[in-house]
Design a protein around this motif. Structure first.
Motif, short mmCIF file in Angstrom:
data_model
loop_
_atom_site.label_atom_id
_atom_site.label_comp_id
_atom_site.label_asym_id
_atom_site.label_seq_id
_atom_site.Cartn_x
_atom_site.Cartn_y
_atom_site.Cartn_z
N THR A 59 12.57 8.60 2.73
CA THR A 59 12.38 7.35 3.47
C THR A 59 12.28 7.58 4.97
N HIS A 60 13.05 8.51 5.50
CA HIS A 60 13.07 8.71 6.96
C HIS A 60 12.04 9.74 7.43
N TYR A 61 11.19 10.21 6.51
CA TYR A 61 10.17 11.19 6.89
C TYR A 61 9.26 10.69 8.02
N PRO A 62 8.72 9.44 7.95
CA PRO A 62 7.85 8.97 9.04
C PRO A 62 8.58 8.88 10.38
N LEU A 70 7.27 12.25 12.00
CA LEU A 70 6.00 11.71 12.52
C LEU A 70 6.21 10.74 13.67
N ASN A 71 7.40 10.76 14.27
CA ASN A 71 7.68 9.88 15.42
C ASN A 71 7.36 8.41 15.14
N ASN A 72 7.66 7.99 13.91
CA ASN A 72 7.46 6.59 13.51
C ASN A 72 6.00 6.16 13.62
N ALA A 73 5.09 7.09 13.38
CA ALA A 73 3.66 6.83 13.61
C ALA A 73 3.13 5.66 12.79
N HIS A 74 3.56 5.56 11.53
CA HIS A 74 3.04 4.49 10.67
C HIS A 74 3.38 3.11 11.24
N LYS A 75 4.64 2.89 11.59
CA LYS A 75 5.04 1.59 12.12
C LYS A 75 4.37 1.30 13.46
N MET A 76 4.28 2.31 14.32
CA MET A 76 3.65 2.11 15.63
C MET A 76 2.17 1.77 15.47
N LEU A 77 1.51 2.46 14.53
CA LEU A 77 0.10 2.19 14.25
C LEU A 77 -0.10 0.74 13.85
N MET A 78 0.69 0.29 12.89
CA MET A 78 0.51 -1.06 12.37
C MET A 78 1.03 -2.13 13.34
N TYR A 89 0.83 -1.20 0.00
CA TYR A 89 0.00 0.00 0.00
C TYR A 89 0.87 1.26 0.00
N PRO A 90 0.31 2.39 -0.41
CA PRO A 90 1.03 3.66 -0.31
C PRO A 90 0.84 4.29 1.07
N ILE A 91 1.73 5.18 1.41
CA ILE A 91 1.56 6.02 2.60
C ILE A 91 1.02 7.36 2.14
N TRP A 92 -0.20 7.67 2.56
CA TRP A 92 -0.83 8.96 2.25
C TRP A 92 -1.12 9.67 3.56
N TRP A 93 -0.65 10.91 3.69
CA TRP A 93 -0.84 11.67 4.93
C TRP A 93 -0.32 10.91 6.14
N GLY A 94 0.79 10.20 5.94
CA GLY A 94 1.45 9.52 7.06
C GLY A 94 0.83 8.22 7.50
N ARG A 95 -0.15 7.73 6.74
CA ARG A 95 -0.81 6.49 7.15
C ARG A 95 -1.32 5.74 5.93
N PRO A 96 -1.74 4.48 6.10
CA PRO A 96 -2.26 3.71 4.98
C PRO A 96 -3.53 4.35 4.42
N PRO A 97 -3.90 4.01 3.18
CA PRO A 97 -5.11 4.59 2.58
C PRO A 97 -6.38 4.14 3.29
N ALA A 98 -7.44 4.95 3.11
CA ALA A 98 -8.72 4.68 3.78
C ALA A 98 -9.27 3.30 3.40
N MET A 99 -9.03 2.86 2.17
CA MET A 99 -9.50 1.55 1.75
C MET A 99 -8.94 0.44 2.65
N PHE A 117 8.91 -2.80 5.03
CA PHE A 117 9.70 -2.18 3.97
C PHE A 117 9.03 -0.84 3.66
N GLU A 118 9.66 0.25 4.06
CA GLU A 118 9.14 1.59 3.78
C GLU A 118 10.04 2.23 2.72
N PHE A 119 9.49 2.46 1.54
CA PHE A 119 10.28 3.00 0.43
C PHE A 119 9.89 4.45 0.15
#
Length: 198
Positions: free
Chosen positions: A136-139, A143-151, A84-94, A167-169
Motif C-alpha cells: 500500500t505504501h509503495y507509491p 514514488l514520492n506519492n506520484a500517483h496522488k500528485m498526478l491525479m 482502476y488499477p495502478i500499473w507502473w505507478g500510474r493509471p492504465p493507458a485506457m 482509496f489506494e489498496f
C-alpha cells in the motif's frame, strides 16, 4: 447527488471489478445518490488514442463530436468515481486516454492571464479507487506519492475540483491482502457518503 462511475480494467473477473460492484451497491442503497451512471471504458470500446494534427487542432478538441456524449456525462455528474488499477505507478493507458480527450481546454478549463487557468469543473467531487500488486505504501515511499500528485494537482485541481478522496489498496494479489475487508470499506463508504460542495 448525481454520480458517474468511470471503470477502467479489461477483466470482469478482477478485484477492480469487485470494487466497482461494491461502489454500485453502496450508491444504490444511499438515499443521497439520486442518479447513477457507470461508464466501463473497455466495454464501451473507448478509443484512448489522442489525435491532433494540421487538420484537427488540439485547441478544438473540445468540439470533437466523438466525445460529446462523454462530455455530457461529466457535466451531468456532481460526483465522479474512478475505479482502476495502478500499473507502473500510474493509471492504465485506457484511463489516461480518456483524461487526455475529456479534460480538454475550453471544456474542463479555460486559459487566462496568470500562472493557472480557470477550472470549469468547480463544485464537483472525485473519488479515486485504485488497486495494486505492491504494498500500500509503495507509491508514497518509492514514488514520492506520484500517483496522488498526478491525479490531484496535475489534473483535478487544474480543472477546479478540490474535493478529492483516494482509496489506494495494496497487496491485492496476496492471500493476506484483506480483500474482503477492503471491499466492505468501499461499500460502507458509498452507502453512507454525502456530497460536499467546495
Amino acid at each position: 447527488m448525481k454520480t458517474l462511475v468511470i471503470y477502467s480494467h479489461p477483466n470482469h473477473q478482477s478485484l477492480c471489478y469487485a470494487f466497482l460492484q461494491k461502489v454500485i451497491k453502496g450508491c444504490n442503497e444511499n438515499p443521497h445518490v439520486k442518479e447513477l451512471q457507470v461508464l466501463d471504458l473497455y466495454e464501451e470500446n473507448f478509443n484512448p488514442l489522442l489525435v491532433f494534427n494540421e487538420h484537427k487542432r488540439r485547441r478544438d478538441m473540445y468540439r470533437d463530436p466523438h466525445i460529446e456524449k462523454y462530455q455530457k456525462q461529466i457535466m451531468w455528474a456532481e460526483q465522479m468515481v474512478f475505479v482502476y488499477p495502478i500499473w507502473w505507478g500510474r493509471p492504465p493507458a485506457m484511463l489516461l486516454g480518456y483524461i487526455d480527450q475529456l479534460f480538454a481546454a475550453n471544456f474542463a478549463y479555460r486559459d487566462k492571464r496568470g500562472l493557472f487557468p480557470e477550472g470549469l469543473l468547480k463544485g464537483k467531487s472525485v473519488v479515486c479507487i485504485s488497486t495494486m500488486k505492491g504494498p500500500t505504501h509503495y507509491p508514497l515511499i518509492w514514488l514520492n506519492n506520484a500517483h496522488k500528485m498526478l491525479m490531484k494537482k496535475a489534473l483535478f485541481h487544474f480543472v477546479g475540483i478540490k474535493n478529492i478522496k483516494f482509496f489506494e489498496f495494496g497487496n491485492m494479489e496476496s492471500p493476506n491482502g484483506k480483500q474482503e475487508k477492503k471491499l466492505e470499506k468501499i461499500y460502507r463508504y458509498f452507502k453512507g457518503m454525502v456530497h460536499e460542495y467546495h
